[in-house]
Scaffold this motif. Structure first.
Motif, PDB file in Angstrom:
ATOM      1  N   MET A   1     -34.275  26.774  54.118  1.00 54.06           N
ATOM      2  CA  MET A   1     -32.922  26.793  54.237  1.00 54.06           C
ATOM      3  C   MET A   1     -32.015  26.851  52.876  1.00 54.06           C
ATOM      4  O   MET A   1     -31.256  27.068  52.443  1.00 54.06           O
ATOM      5  CB  MET A   1     -32.252  25.898  55.472  1.00 54.06           C
ATOM      6  CG  MET A   1     -30.872  26.000  55.509  1.00 54.06           C
ATOM      7  SD  MET A   1     -30.087  27.342  55.934  1.00 54.06           S
ATOM      8  CE  MET A   1     -30.481  27.596  57.827  1.00 54.06           C
ATOM      9  N   ALA A   2     -32.666  25.392  52.152  1.00 52.96           N
ATOM     10  CA  ALA A   2     -31.932  24.993  50.929  1.00 52.96           C
ATOM     11  C   ALA A   2     -32.320  26.063  49.867  1.00 52.96           C
ATOM     12  O   ALA A   2     -31.359  26.295  49.039  1.00 52.96           O
ATOM     13  CB  ALA A   2     -32.463  23.703  50.525  1.00 52.96           C
ATOM     14  N   TYR A   3     -33.382  26.701  49.891  1.00 53.63           N
ATOM     15  CA  TYR A   3     -33.706  27.856  48.891  1.00 53.63           C
ATOM     16  C   TYR A   3     -32.793  29.026  48.934  1.00 53.63           C
ATOM     17  O   TYR A   3     -32.337  29.510  47.964  1.00 53.63           O
ATOM     18  CB  TYR A   3     -35.169  28.008  48.872  1.00 53.63           C
ATOM     19  CG  TYR A   3     -35.633  29.203  48.005  1.00 53.63           C
ATOM     20  CD1 TYR A   3     -35.825  28.965  46.661  1.00 53.63           C
ATOM     21  CD2 TYR A   3     -35.741  30.564  48.277  1.00 53.63           C
ATOM     22  CE1 TYR A   3     -36.193  30.168  45.833  1.00 53.63           C
ATOM     23  CE2 TYR A   3     -36.003  31.621  47.587  1.00 53.63           C
ATOM     24  CZ  TYR A   3     -36.313  31.480  46.265  1.00 53.63           C
ATOM     25  OH  TYR A   3     -36.580  32.203  45.423  1.00 53.63           O
ATOM     26  N   TYR A   4     -32.674  29.276  50.388  1.00 54.86           N
ATOM     27  CA  TYR A   4     -31.760  30.469  50.422  1.00 54.86           C
ATOM     28  C   TYR A   4     -30.333  30.517  50.653  1.00 54.86           C
ATOM     29  O   TYR A   4     -29.429  31.388  50.631  1.00 54.86           O
ATOM     30  CB  TYR A   4     -32.550  31.298  51.567  1.00 54.86           C
ATOM     31  CG  TYR A   4     -33.708  32.080  51.539  1.00 54.86           C
ATOM     32  CD1 TYR A   4     -33.731  33.142  50.443  1.00 54.86           C
ATOM     33  CD2 TYR A   4     -34.814  31.808  52.082  1.00 54.86           C
ATOM     34  CE1 TYR A   4     -35.094  33.825  50.270  1.00 54.86           C
ATOM     35  CE2 TYR A   4     -36.064  32.343  51.866  1.00 54.86           C
ATOM     36  CZ  TYR A   4     -36.223  33.209  51.030  1.00 54.86           C
ATOM     37  OH  TYR A   4     -37.392  33.866  50.747  1.00 54.86           O
ATOM     38  N   MET A   5     -29.887  29.149  50.673  1.00 52.98           N
ATOM     39  CA  MET A   5     -28.352  29.063  51.057  1.00 52.98           C
ATOM     40  C   MET A   5     -27.453  29.735  50.077  1.00 52.98           C
ATOM     41  O   MET A   5     -26.465  30.155  50.401  1.00 52.98           O
ATOM     42  CB  MET A   5     -28.348  27.383  51.183  1.00 52.98           C
ATOM     43  CG  MET A   5     -26.594  27.149  51.420  1.00 52.98           C
ATOM     44  SD  MET A   5     -26.179  28.021  53.015  1.00 52.98           S
ATOM     45  CE  MET A   5     -26.753  26.944  54.170  1.00 52.98           C
ATOM     46  N   PRO A   6     -27.690  29.476  48.725  1.00 52.92           N
ATOM     47  CA  PRO A   6     -26.927  30.102  48.005  1.00 52.92           C
ATOM     48  C   PRO A   6     -26.681  31.713  48.033  1.00 52.92           C
ATOM     49  O   PRO A   6     -25.636  32.210  48.070  1.00 52.92           O
ATOM     50  CB  PRO A   6     -27.361  29.938  46.446  1.00 52.92           C
ATOM     51  CG  PRO A   6     -28.752  29.444  46.634  1.00 52.92           C
ATOM     52  CD  PRO A   6     -28.943  28.913  48.074  1.00 52.92           C
ATOM     53  N   ARG A   7     -27.705  32.278  48.523  1.00 50.19           N
ATOM     54  CA  ARG A   7     -27.547  33.776  48.626  1.00 50.19           C
ATOM     55  C   ARG A   7     -26.683  34.061  50.148  1.00 50.19           C
ATOM     56  O   ARG A   7     -25.940  35.017  50.133  1.00 50.19           O
ATOM     57  CB  ARG A   7     -29.040  34.535  48.949  1.00 50.19           C
ATOM     58  CG  ARG A   7     -29.003  35.834  49.278  1.00 50.19           C
ATOM     59  CD  ARG A   7     -28.338  36.767  48.201  1.00 50.19           C
ATOM     60  NE  ARG A   7     -28.545  38.208  48.225  1.00 50.19           N
ATOM     61  CZ  ARG A   7     -27.835  38.966  47.940  1.00 50.19           C
ATOM     62  NH1 ARG A   7     -26.839  38.691  46.679  1.00 50.19           N
ATOM     63  NH2 ARG A   7     -28.004  40.234  47.859  1.00 50.19           N
ATOM     64  N   PHE A   8     -26.929  32.947  50.999  1.00 43.90           N
ATOM     65  CA  PHE A   8     -26.040  33.281  52.165  1.00 43.90           C
ATOM     66  C   PHE A   8     -24.610  32.997  52.008  1.00 43.90           C
ATOM     67  O   PHE A   8     -23.956  33.692  52.558  1.00 43.90           O
ATOM     68  CB  PHE A   8     -26.438  32.070  53.203  1.00 43.90           C
ATOM     69  CG  PHE A   8     -28.105  32.298  53.769  1.00 43.90           C
ATOM     70  CD1 PHE A   8     -28.684  33.291  53.923  1.00 43.90           C
ATOM     71  CD2 PHE A   8     -28.569  30.839  54.172  1.00 43.90           C
ATOM     72  CE1 PHE A   8     -29.654  33.384  54.326  1.00 43.90           C
ATOM     73  CE2 PHE A   8     -29.830  31.063  54.730  1.00 43.90           C
ATOM     74  CZ  PHE A   8     -30.780  32.371  54.855  1.00 43.90           C
ATOM     75  N   ILE A   9     -24.439  32.197  51.029  1.00 48.98           N
ATOM     76  CA  ILE A   9     -23.152  31.753  50.403  1.00 48.98           C
ATOM     77  C   ILE A   9     -22.445  32.852  49.840  1.00 48.98           C
ATOM     78  O   ILE A   9     -21.376  33.170  50.147  1.00 48.98           O
ATOM     79  CB  ILE A   9     -23.063  30.557  49.769  1.00 48.98           C
ATOM     80  CG1 ILE A   9     -23.299  29.144  50.835  1.00 48.98           C
ATOM     81  CG2 ILE A   9     -21.658  30.283  48.950  1.00 48.98           C
ATOM     82  CD1 ILE A   9     -23.672  28.003  49.846  1.00 48.98           C
ATOM     83  N   GLU A  10     -23.292  33.277  48.826  1.00 47.49           N
ATOM     84  CA  GLU A  10     -22.836  34.735  48.180  1.00 47.49           C
ATOM     85  C   GLU A  10     -22.310  35.831  48.923  1.00 47.49           C
ATOM     86  O   GLU A  10     -21.355  36.358  48.857  1.00 47.49           O
ATOM     87  CB  GLU A  10     -23.883  35.102  47.309  1.00 47.49           C
ATOM     88  CG  GLU A  10     -23.520  36.333  46.315  1.00 47.49           C
ATOM     89  CD  GLU A  10     -24.701  36.702  45.396  1.00 47.49           C
ATOM     90  OE1 GLU A  10     -24.300  37.511  44.502  1.00 47.49           O
ATOM     91  OE2 GLU A  10     -25.830  36.187  45.657  1.00 47.49           O
TER      92      GLU A  10
END
Length: 157
Positions: A68-77
């Motif tokens: 979750m922490a690793y992929y979160m910036p992509r979810f945000i983007e």
């Protein structure tokens, strides 16, 4: 905050998290194993909306805290860019649903106040720029709850 700046800040804030060996509890069930295999060779910047899936099918609901922490910036983007999900629905509503109303879930247990504030800013941006879309799809109360929950920052790590 400006969209590009917030995306850049998200990637910077979450850059401390490296890609985990496993994204899900892959031994839990066939579905978790399938999601783990789906993400095995996918880095955060190349994660597609098709791989994220929909509200009904996709790995986000079962991600381990490291993933979750690793992929979160992509979810945000993807949320900030207002892309459509696999079902051609606005991903912002899926983001609201899957990321949720507060950072108290185990999935966010690695988040510090810095990470929580980035998610809160994302929800504020959605509110300021996509409120009409959210209202038209009847997700406005959920968005309001998410803003309150993430801005209140109820946990300290």
């Amino acid at each position: 905050m400006e969209q590009k700046k917030l995306i850049t800040l998200a990637y910077q804030a979450f850059s401390e998290f490296k890609k985990p060996e496993h994204s899900t509890d892959y031994q839990c069930c066939r579905e978790c194993n399938e999601y783990d295999q789906l993400l095995k060779n996918v880095d955060r910047k190349n994660l597609t909306i098709e791989q994220i899936g929909t509200v009904c099918w996709g790995p986000v609901a079962v991600l381990l805290p490291e993933a979750m922490a690793y992929y979160m910036p992509r979810f945000i983007e993807l949320a900030l860019m207002n892309v459509d999900n696999k079902d051609k629905d606005p991903y912002i509503t899926q983001f609201i649903n899957q990321i949720g109303h507060t950072p108290t879930s185990k999935a966010f247990s690695l988040f510090t106040s810095k990470h929580i504030s980035i998610v809160a800013e994302t929800y504020k941006y959605i509110n300021e720029n996509y409120r009409k879309i959210v209202e038209d799809l009847c997700w406005d109360e959920d968005l309001d709850d998410a803003i309150k929950g993430w801005v209140a920052n109820p946990i300290k790590h």
